[in-house]
Design a protein around this motif. Structure first.
Motif, PDB file in Angstrom:
ATOM      1  N   VAL A 252       0.818  -1.209   0.000  1.00  0.00           N
ATOM      2  CA  VAL A 252       0.000   0.000   0.000  1.00  0.00           C
ATOM      3  C   VAL A 252       0.853   1.261   0.000  1.00  0.00           C
ATOM      4  O   VAL A 252       0.738   2.097  -0.899  1.00  0.00           O
ATOM      5  CB  VAL A 252      -0.964   0.015   1.205  1.00  0.00           C
ATOM      6  N   VAL A 253       1.688   1.438   0.976  1.00  0.00           N
ATOM      7  CA  VAL A 253       2.472   2.666   1.110  1.00  0.00           C
ATOM      8  C   VAL A 253       3.948   2.309   1.230  1.00  0.00           C
ATOM      9  O   VAL A 253       4.342   1.523   2.096  1.00  0.00           O
ATOM     10  CB  VAL A 253       2.031   3.479   2.340  1.00  0.00           C
ATOM     11  N   GLY A 254       4.781   2.867   0.352  1.00  0.00           N
ATOM     12  CA  GLY A 254       6.209   2.647   0.411  1.00  0.00           C
ATOM     13  C   GLY A 254       6.897   3.702   1.271  1.00  0.00           C
ATOM     14  O   GLY A 254       6.230   4.532   1.896  1.00  0.00           O
ATOM     15  N   PRO A 255       8.229   3.672   1.292  1.00  0.00           N
ATOM     16  CA  PRO A 255       9.076   2.756   0.544  1.00  0.00           C
ATOM     17  C   PRO A 255       9.088   1.351   1.135  1.00  0.00           C
ATOM     18  O   PRO A 255       8.995   1.173   2.348  1.00  0.00           O
ATOM     19  CB  PRO A 255      10.456   3.403   0.616  1.00  0.00           C
ATOM     20  N   ILE A 256       9.210   0.380   0.240  1.00  0.00           N
ATOM     21  CA  ILE A 256       9.234  -1.039   0.597  1.00  0.00           C
ATOM     22  C   ILE A 256      10.464  -1.657  -0.047  1.00  0.00           C
ATOM     23  O   ILE A 256      10.773  -1.354  -1.212  1.00  0.00           O
ATOM     24  CB  ILE A 256       7.962  -1.746   0.085  1.00  0.00           C
TER      25      ILE A 256
ATOM     26  N   GLY B  22       6.683   4.059  -4.206  1.00  0.00           N
ATOM     27  CA  GLY B  22       5.325   4.572  -4.050  1.00  0.00           C
ATOM     28  C   GLY B  22       4.584   4.483  -5.360  1.00  0.00           C
ATOM     29  O   GLY B  22       5.171   4.287  -6.424  1.00  0.00           O
ATOM     30  N   ALA B  23       3.284   4.648  -5.280  1.00  0.00           N
ATOM     31  CA  ALA B  23       2.441   4.497  -6.457  1.00  0.00           C
ATOM     32  C   ALA B  23       2.383   5.799  -7.249  1.00  0.00           C
ATOM     33  O   ALA B  23       2.051   6.849  -6.706  1.00  0.00           O
ATOM     34  CB  ALA B  23       1.041   4.059  -6.053  1.00  0.00           C
ATOM     35  N   LYS B  24       2.695   5.719  -8.547  1.00  0.00           N
ATOM     36  CA  LYS B  24       2.500   6.859  -9.446  1.00  0.00           C
ATOM     37  C   LYS B  24       1.023   7.005  -9.794  1.00  0.00           C
ATOM     38  O   LYS B  24       0.514   8.099  -9.982  1.00  0.00           O
ATOM     39  CB  LYS B  24       3.339   6.674 -10.713  1.00  0.00           C
ATOM     40  N   GLN B  25       0.332   5.868  -9.886  1.00  0.00           N
ATOM     41  CA  GLN B  25      -1.104   5.831 -10.115  1.00  0.00           C
ATOM     42  C   GLN B  25      -1.684   4.677  -9.309  1.00  0.00           C
ATOM     43  O   GLN B  25      -1.051   3.643  -9.133  1.00  0.00           O
ATOM     44  CB  GLN B  25      -1.421   5.629 -11.602  1.00  0.00           C
ATOM     45  N   GLY B  26      -2.910   4.865  -8.819  1.00  0.00           N
ATOM     46  CA  GLY B  26      -3.547   3.807  -8.045  1.00  0.00           C
ATOM     47  C   GLY B  26      -3.143   3.837  -6.585  1.00  0.00           C
ATOM     48  O   GLY B  26      -2.472   4.765  -6.102  1.00  0.00           O
ATOM     49  N   MET B  27      -3.515   2.787  -5.862  1.00  0.00           N
ATOM     50  CA  MET B  27      -3.356   2.757  -4.412  1.00  0.00           C
ATOM     51  C   MET B  27      -2.630   1.504  -3.917  1.00  0.00           C
ATOM     52  O   MET B  27      -1.807   1.580  -3.025  1.00  0.00           O
ATOM     53  CB  MET B  27      -4.747   2.828  -3.773  1.00  0.00           C
TER      54      MET B  27
ATOM     55  N   SER C 250     -13.136   8.966   1.796  1.00  0.00           N
ATOM     56  CA  SER C 250     -12.701   9.562   3.056  1.00  0.00           C
ATOM     57  C   SER C 250     -11.370   8.970   3.513  1.00  0.00           C
ATOM     58  O   SER C 250     -11.029   7.823   3.221  1.00  0.00           O
ATOM     59  CB  SER C 250     -13.757   9.306   4.134  1.00  0.00           C
ATOM     60  N   HIS C 251     -10.608   9.776   4.273  1.00  0.00           N
ATOM     61  CA  HIS C 251      -9.373   9.270   4.888  1.00  0.00           C
ATOM     62  C   HIS C 251      -9.673   8.259   5.993  1.00  0.00           C
ATOM     63  O   HIS C 251      -8.750   7.588   6.479  1.00  0.00           O
ATOM     64  CB  HIS C 251      -8.550  10.436   5.450  1.00  0.00           C
ATOM     65  N   GLN C 252     -10.924   8.116   6.395  1.00  0.00           N
ATOM     66  CA  GLN C 252     -11.309   7.156   7.422  1.00  0.00           C
ATOM     67  C   GLN C 252     -11.502   5.746   6.846  1.00  0.00           C
ATOM     68  O   GLN C 252     -11.925   4.839   7.546  1.00  0.00           O
ATOM     69  CB  GLN C 252     -12.619   7.597   8.088  1.00  0.00           C
ATOM     70  N   SER C 253     -11.185   5.541   5.589  1.00  0.00           N
ATOM     71  CA  SER C 253     -11.395   4.253   4.930  1.00  0.00           C
ATOM     72  C   SER C 253     -10.293   3.262   5.286  1.00  0.00           C
ATOM     73  O   SER C 253      -9.166   3.632   5.609  1.00  0.00           O
ATOM     74  CB  SER C 253     -11.441   4.453   3.415  1.00  0.00           C
ATOM     75  N   ASN C 254     -10.636   1.965   5.217  1.00  0.00           N
ATOM     76  CA  ASN C 254      -9.660   0.911   5.474  1.00  0.00           C
ATOM     77  C   ASN C 254     -10.098  -0.367   4.754  1.00  0.00           C
ATOM     78  O   ASN C 254     -11.016  -0.349   3.938  1.00  0.00           O
ATOM     79  CB  ASN C 254      -9.485   0.674   6.981  1.00  0.00           C
TER      80      ASN C 254
ATOM     81  N   ALA D 262      -8.565   3.396  -5.410  1.00  0.00           N
ATOM     82  CA  ALA D 262      -8.960   4.799  -5.229  1.00  0.00           C
ATOM     83  C   ALA D 262      -8.311   5.366  -3.964  1.00  0.00           C
ATOM     84  O   ALA D 262      -8.573   4.891  -2.858  1.00  0.00           O
ATOM     85  CB  ALA D 262     -10.476   4.914  -5.151  1.00  0.00           C
ATOM     86  N   ARG D 263      -7.505   6.369  -4.120  1.00  0.00           N
ATOM     87  CA  ARG D 263      -6.861   7.005  -2.977  1.00  0.00           C
ATOM     88  C   ARG D 263      -7.852   7.894  -2.230  1.00  0.00           C
ATOM     89  O   ARG D 263      -8.855   8.339  -2.810  1.00  0.00           O
ATOM     90  CB  ARG D 263      -5.685   7.854  -3.446  1.00  0.00           C
ATOM     91  N   PRO D 264      -7.587   8.185  -0.952  1.00  0.00           N
ATOM     92  CA  PRO D 264      -8.426   9.170  -0.253  1.00  0.00           C
ATOM     93  C   PRO D 264      -8.487  10.475  -1.028  1.00  0.00           C
ATOM     94  O   PRO D 264      -7.471  10.961  -1.538  1.00  0.00           O
ATOM     95  CB  PRO D 264      -7.703   9.334   1.089  1.00  0.00           C
ATOM     96  N   GLY D 265      -9.689  11.017  -1.130  1.00  0.00           N
ATOM     97  CA  GLY D 265      -9.892  12.232  -1.892  1.00  0.00           C
ATOM     98  C   GLY D 265     -10.359  11.990  -3.314  1.00  0.00           C
ATOM     99  O   GLY D 265     -10.882  12.906  -3.962  1.00  0.00           O
TER     100      GLY D 265
END
Length: 320
Positions: A65-69, A113-118, A212-216, A283-286
């Motif tokens: 989901v979120v880098g760096p990895i 990190g993702a250039k596009q997508g999530m 929303s940023h409250q998503s998981n 889909a990213r938050p926002g």
């Protein structure tokens, strides 16, 4: 569960990123016992990644989901990254998303990190060979089981890689085009759709909803004009599943995803069709999108189209 022996091929987690987990196509058949489905939120992306390295569809990979990895291969392996277009390198050389690549023993795969997508999905030939629990290797973070010790990956973890079956070896790079993300999700009206007045129904279909940023992984909470239910009163608890759109008392919908509970008491205004559910995973938050009213025939046709695309891919790669 024990950590793999040093003689087994492993994928070392040098840098875990945030919310990286082991996932497969999910844990089916246990919702009546209250067990969540889990599995990849973008199931088609993981399926595609597995087929590109000639793994069976049910094999486990990594949801990133979120880098760096950073991940290090203990032995030579073919791998592929599908889903979100992450910026990736293998010992400094660029890695193309959606294409099968070869890693020699000791090489370091880095995803920034993702250039596009999530969400990106990493499949390695042989699969991530953590033990199966209730028929799946998926991580259920809320219940703390499955995957790698029932949790997100941490620095220093060593993930066992399965043995590639005879006849399933890869011999050359291969890939395919990535899917196009569009801001529309096709939806079937839900069991309680008629309990919302005309104004709420129009608002549901006509406005652009924000993530929303409250998503998981349990559900995506949406932002927009609240939907008012015309029929008052509480509902009895009822079955829910990934794709169901619930409307809580604040009027802002929640789209249930793979880690969702098995029952709920909020009215179900709609259900996202299976062929479009992957879009929420990317889909990213926002991000803003619209719901498009669909019917059962269209939902079945969309799923059939996806299956036909898979058959064409199988034939082009392996002639089967």
């Amino acid at each position: 569960m024990t950590i793999a022996k040093s003689t087994q091929s492993t994928l070392e987690v040098v840098r875990a990123g945030i919310q990286s987990t082991v996932q497969d196509q999910g844990r089916g058949g246990y919702r009546h016992l209250g067990v969540a489905q889990s599995g990849a939120l973008d199931a088609p992306a993981l399926l595609l990644a597995n087929r590109l390295v000639n793994n069976p569809a049910h094999f486990a990979g990594l949801e990133l989901v979120v880098g760096p990895i950073a991940l290090r291969f203990s032995s030579a392996s073919w791998f592929v990254i599908c889903g979100a277009d992450f910026e990736a390198e293998l010992d400094g050389d660029p890695v193309r998303s959606g294409w099968r690549s070869y890693a020699a023993a000791g090489q370091l795969l880095t995803l920034r990190g993702a250039k596009q997508g999530m969400r990106a999905y990493l499949a390695v030939a042989g699969g991530i060979a953590v033990p199966q629990i209730l028929g799946s290797r998926s991580t259920d973070i809320a219940a703390q089981f499955g995957g790698f010790f029932g949790r997100a990956l941490q620095n220093g973890d060593r993930l066992p890689i399965g043995v590639v079956a005879a006849g399933a070896e890869c011999d050359r790079p291969a890939g395919c085009l990535q899917r196009l993300w569009t801001p529309e999700l096709r939806v079937l009206p839900g069991p309680e759709y008629q309990e919302f007045g005309d104004a709420a129904q129009q608002a549901f279909w006509q406005q652009a909803w924000g993530v929303s940023h409250q998503s998981n992984r349990m559900g995506y909470r949406l932002e927009g004009t609240p939907l008012l239910r015309a029929t008052p009163g509480d509902l009895l608890s009822h079955a829910v599943l990934p794709g169901v759109i619930q409307v809580p008392p604040n009027g802002l919908p929640i789209v249930l995803l793979a880690d969702a509970q098995a029952t709920g008491g909020y009215p179900r205004i709609g259900v996202v069709i299976q062929a479009d559910l992957w879009k929420l995973a990317q889909a990213r938050p926002g991000t803003r999108f619209c719901f498009i009213q669909s019917d059962l025939a269209q939902a079945r046709a969309a799923q059939k189209k996806w299956q036909q695309e898979q058959y064409r891919l199988e034939w082009s790669l392996y002639g089967t």
